[in-house]
Design an enzyme around this catalytic site. Structure first.
Site, PDB file in Angstrom:
ATOM      1  N   LYS A 201     -46.156 141.517   0.167  1.00  0.00           N
ATOM      2  CA  LYS A 201     -47.193 141.227   1.106  1.00  0.00           C
ATOM      3  C   LYS A 201     -47.460 139.496   1.341  1.00  0.00           C
ATOM      4  O   LYS A 201     -47.027 138.675   0.465  1.00  0.00           O
ATOM      5  CB  LYS A 201     -48.623 141.807   0.699  1.00  0.00           C
ATOM      6  CG  LYS A 201     -49.194 140.774  -0.563  1.00  0.00           C
ATOM      7  CD  LYS A 201     -50.562 141.591  -0.919  1.00  0.00           C
ATOM      8  CE  LYS A 201     -51.223 140.709  -2.232  1.00  0.00           C
ATOM      9  NZ  LYS A 201     -52.391 141.038  -2.556  1.00  0.00           N
ATOM     10  N   ASP A 229     -53.225 147.544 -10.755  1.00  0.00           N
ATOM     11  CA  ASP A 229     -53.770 146.140 -10.436  1.00  0.00           C
ATOM     12  C   ASP A 229     -54.833 145.983 -11.575  1.00  0.00           C
ATOM     13  O   ASP A 229     -55.302 146.812 -12.174  1.00  0.00           O
ATOM     14  CB  ASP A 229     -54.258 145.989  -9.215  1.00  0.00           C
ATOM     15  CG  ASP A 229     -54.207 144.634  -8.361  1.00  0.00           C
ATOM     16  OD1 ASP A 229     -54.126 143.591  -9.136  1.00  0.00           O
ATOM     17  OD2 ASP A 229     -54.321 144.412  -7.190  1.00  0.00           O
TER      18      ASP A 229
END
Length: 325
Positions: A201, A229
């Site tokens: 990203k 995460d």
């Protein structure tokens, strides 16, 4: 003979701020003790008053406060409580911070920016903290900001074992939502015996919480993908990563994160996401509007309690996670 000998034994006392008392109560239950009664309130102008209703003289004091919203208020309350313990002649003060505020600001990305994570550590030390016990820092380097021992706990065993028990591991792929989480995702992959994939990203440096997903590196087609995460704040990053996985043929996506910050538009994003399950720990309280069937919250209280006992008994906190080595 000179001097006086004492036969007193060590005493452990657990204190809690008002940010997330439920977690402190769980930890206390695991330890077989009670949370020390505390009188705390706000003055009309927002100033905070704290007084402990038991003596802390000569005790090993553990002070728990998770930095949830309103984050600045709870940080200041914790600093005031540390000062109160120092002035109450506590033998030692260990600050338990399940979620460490300002951890994302751990370095200067551009000129004229602060390193707020370092400032946090300086404030804890100045207030009188001897030690910090925390869970899944945003980056490991934050441990070096505090001039004293830092016990860094991990939620990986708790989260990974939960996912591993639910999903056929032959169909599982562990996915890092960005390059910064690859090392953690790699540990997940080793623990679960699963392949690893990465979502590449790019952020717009001038627009907060703005993420553009480019491509998925790794095999995800017809796989059950587990996005890992450390925290989910507004949900933009993780939901965009999940969309990229579905676009590349993923059969299902499960999201795991230690800290469910879940602020701003997170509620709508999680509700509308195609992700089948979001798994968090209780380092932060889950907002009431996010009590959804697809959200699972696992308790870190047993891990924190074991770490507190190891610190108090001069044991090894590292031994709790030796199996990951």
């Amino acid at each position: 003979m000179t001097g006086i000998k004492t036969t007193g034994e060590k005493k452990l006392m657990l204190f809690s701020g008002r940010a997330h008392p439920e977690l402190a109560e769980e930890v206390a239950k695991q330890l077989g003790i009670g949370v020390v009664p505390t009188k705390a309130f706000d003055f009309a102008n927002g100033e905070i008053y704290v007084r402990f209703q038991e003596s802390a003289r000569g005790a090993d004091c553990f002070l728990m406060q998770s930095h949830t919203a309103p984050i600045n208020k709870w940080i200041v309350e914790q600093l005031i409580m540390i000062d109160a313990l120092k002035r109450a002649s506590a033998r030692s003060i260990t600050v338990i911070v399940p979620f460490y505020g300002y951890a994302r600001q751990d370095k200067k990305h551009r000129g004229r920016e602060p390193i707020s994570a370092r400032l946090m550590a300086d404030m804890f030390r100045t207030a009188g903290a001897d030690r910090i016990l925390t869970v899944d820092l945003h980056t490991d380097q934050i441990q070096g900001f505090f001039d004293g021992p830092v016990d860094h706990l991990f939620a990986l065993p708790l989260l990974a074992d939960y996912v591993g028990a639910k999903v056929d591991r032959d169909k599982l792929t562990v996915v890092s939502p960005d390059a910064g989480r690859v090392r953690v995702a790699d540990r997940w992959a080793d623990r679960l015996g699963a392949p690893l994939a990465i979502v590449h990203k790019r952020r717009d440096p001038d627009v907060a919480n703005q993420v553009t997903v480019h491509e998925v590196v790794g095999e995800v087609k017809d796989r059950v993908c587990v996005l890992v995460d450390d925290m989910i704040d507004t949900g933009g990053t993780i939901c965009a990563a999940a969309d990229a996985l579905f676009a590349n043929g993923a059969a299902d996506v499960i999201v795991t994160a230690t800290h469910g910050v879940l602020s701003g538009p997170a509620a709508d994003r999680l509700k509308n996401s195609k992700v089948s399950e979001f798994v968090f720990t209780n380092t932060l309280p889950t907002p009431g509007e996010l009590e959804l069937e697809k959200i699972t919250v696992l308790s870190m209280a047993p891990t924190i309690a074991r770490a507190v006992r190891e610190v108090f008994e001069d044991g090894s906190v590292t031994s709790l996670f030796d199996e990951q080595a």
